[in-house]
Design an enzyme around this catalytic site. Structure first.
Site, short mmCIF file in Angstrom:
data_model
loop_
_atom_site.label_atom_id
_atom_site.label_comp_id
_atom_site.label_asym_id
_atom_site.label_seq_id
_atom_site.Cartn_x
_atom_site.Cartn_y
_atom_site.Cartn_z
CD GLU A 94 -3.00 -0.76 -0.06
OE1 GLU A 94 -3.00 0.35 -0.62
OE2 GLU A 94 -3.72 -1.70 -0.44
CE1 TYR A 106 -6.58 3.10 0.07
CE2 TYR A 106 -4.18 3.12 0.40
CZ TYR A 106 -5.31 2.58 -0.19
OH TYR A 106 -5.19 1.51 -1.03
CG ASP A 130 -7.32 4.46 -3.52
OD1 ASP A 130 -8.55 4.49 -3.79
OD2 ASP A 130 -6.54 3.68 -4.08
#
Ligand code: SF4
Length: 425
Positions: free
Chosen positions: A45, A128, A146
């Site tokens: 991520e 996020y 996102d």
């Protein structure tokens, strides 16, 4: 609750099942999805925040081979960390990964915590990423919003507010939170991201014909999908002219470590000056330092775009004559900063190239020291100057292998590094 919100929740509620069904048969086979451990989700991520999935795969696999768990990350050297991150940009993200890994080792015995708040408290982990790790790795019913998800949600609900505004983001996040399925929160978040990445794509070109939820999409029903999401225009970037110098001698090239604060903080770079010098000016500067310039080659101009600034670069490859005068006393205390051209007292040349030539201040103090070390410190061609306290070299002479394996240079220098590679250094 306002009626519009109720209607939007209804739309999103209706999307859950067809979207999950679509995801089940369309999810891309990605390395981090194969073994979705919290650590792998975390690294992927952070990497994917500024990198396309295709490019990210190679970085991820290399990283996992060398740093397969939190402990390895916590113990990696800074230089190695930067080398593994080289080209991904936003280098603070890598530093934060290491910092967070240290905390996870100390506080949680090496396993990422399974609460949203605890994840959020780690350096570099925002809402996020905490949402992505929490929902995908731990099954927490939290949103992971996102840019892709924002775009999809704005189109599904035909939201015409600026998606760059925190209030819009918050509103859409709250709506999604209401519909996240308790049994598959991670899949739902990933399905939204996937839809945004491959079907509901940006720049006014969604592929509504391939969309599993087109019947429910308010923007498509109103035929306004190409106009959404709304984004306020970005502020224009400022332009900074720079002159980049590839200074070569004895099969090595001089590298400089940037200051610990500011743009590309603490990273290695090819030495450079603010402003655009021509070859005569540059030659004069180098000769004024007592070096003997063998040859100067003008390299193609290059441009690099950061989020808020653009570098427009002139580049030169300078080969020093082997008999350059190296017998100059090192002035470690001058505190000269080649970035600003100023010493510790704020004196030195100004940002105008012409004025710089007239200065009597040393310009390349650090590099001269580095140059001296070529002949005298064969084994350890590193120079501890201003960072002596931290034992971090400020200047190094790097050979070809060093450049390939040891020192990370940001992609701002890519075209000049390509020149070096093609030239065999
Ligand atoms: Fe996006 Fe079109 Fe699907 Fe709506 S129908 S979510 S605009 S791809």
């Amino acid at each position: 609750m306002p009626e519009t919100d109720m209607k939007n929740i209804e739309i999103l509620q209706g999307v859950v099942e067809p979207l999950l069904n679509w995801y089940d048969s369309n999810a891309r086979d990605l390395p981090w999805r194969r073994e979705p451990s919290p650590y792998r989700i975390w690294i992927s991520e952070i990497m994917l925040q500024q990198t396309r999935v295709e490019a990210g795969k190679g970085y991820f696999l290399r990283w996992m081979e060398e740093l397969p768990h939190v402990e390895a990350l916590a113990n990696v050297t800074d230089d190695r960390l930067m080398k593994l991150w080289e080209g991904l940009g936003y280098y603070n993200r890598a530093r934060n990964l290491k910092k967070a890994a240290g905390i996870v080792m100390e506080k949680y015995g090496g396993a990422l915590p399974d609460s949203y708040e605890a994840l959020l408290s780690l350096p570099g982990i925002g809402p996020y990423t905490a949402g992505a790790i929490g929902s995908i790795a731990f099954g927490l019913p939290v949103a992971a919003v996102d840019g892709n998800v924002l775009r999809v949600a704005a189109r599904l609900t035909a939201d015409k507010e600026d998606i760059g505004a925190p209030a819009t983001k918050k509103k859409l996040e709250q709506l999604l939170l209401k519909v996240i399925p308790a049994d598959r929160p991670g899949d739902f978040n990933q399905a939204l991201m996937e839809l945004g990445a491959v079907v509901c794509i940006p720049n006014g070109a969604p592929k509504c014909g391939e969309c599993p939820v087109s019947d429910l999409c308010k923007a498509r029903i109103l035929d306004i999908q190409a106009t959404l999401p709304v984004k306020a225009p970005k502020k224009a970037r400022s332009v900074e002219k720079r002159t980049i110098v590839i200074l070569r001698s004895g099969g090595r090239v001089l590298l400089h470590r940037r200051n610990e604060k500011g743009l590309l903080a603490g990273l290695w770079e090819l030495p450079g000056f603010s402003g655009e010098l021509d070859r005569e000016q540059l030659s004069l500067l180098i000769e004024q330092e007592g070096f003997r310039v063998g040859s100067i080659e003008t390299l193609p101009a290059a441009k690099h775009i950061f989020s808020h600034i653009e570098w427009h670069m002139a580049g030169f490859a300078v080969d020093l004559e082997s008999e350059s005068d190296l017998g100059v006393t090192l002035d470690l205390e001058s505190g000269f900063d080649p970035e600003s051209g100023l010493d510790r007292d704020g004196e030195g040349f100004s940002h105008s190239p012409d004025e710089r030539i007239e200065t009597s201040k040393p310009l390349l103090t650090g590099s001269r020291w580095a140059l001296e070390s070529i002949g005298t410190v064969e084994e350890e061609p590193e120079v501890y100057s201003r960072d002596r306290k931290e034992q971090k070299p400020r200047w190094v002479w790097a050979d070809r292998q060093d450049l390939e394996t040891k020192y990370a240079l940001p992609s701002a220098f890519r075209s000049y590094m390509d020149f070096l590679r093609e030239a065999g250094l």
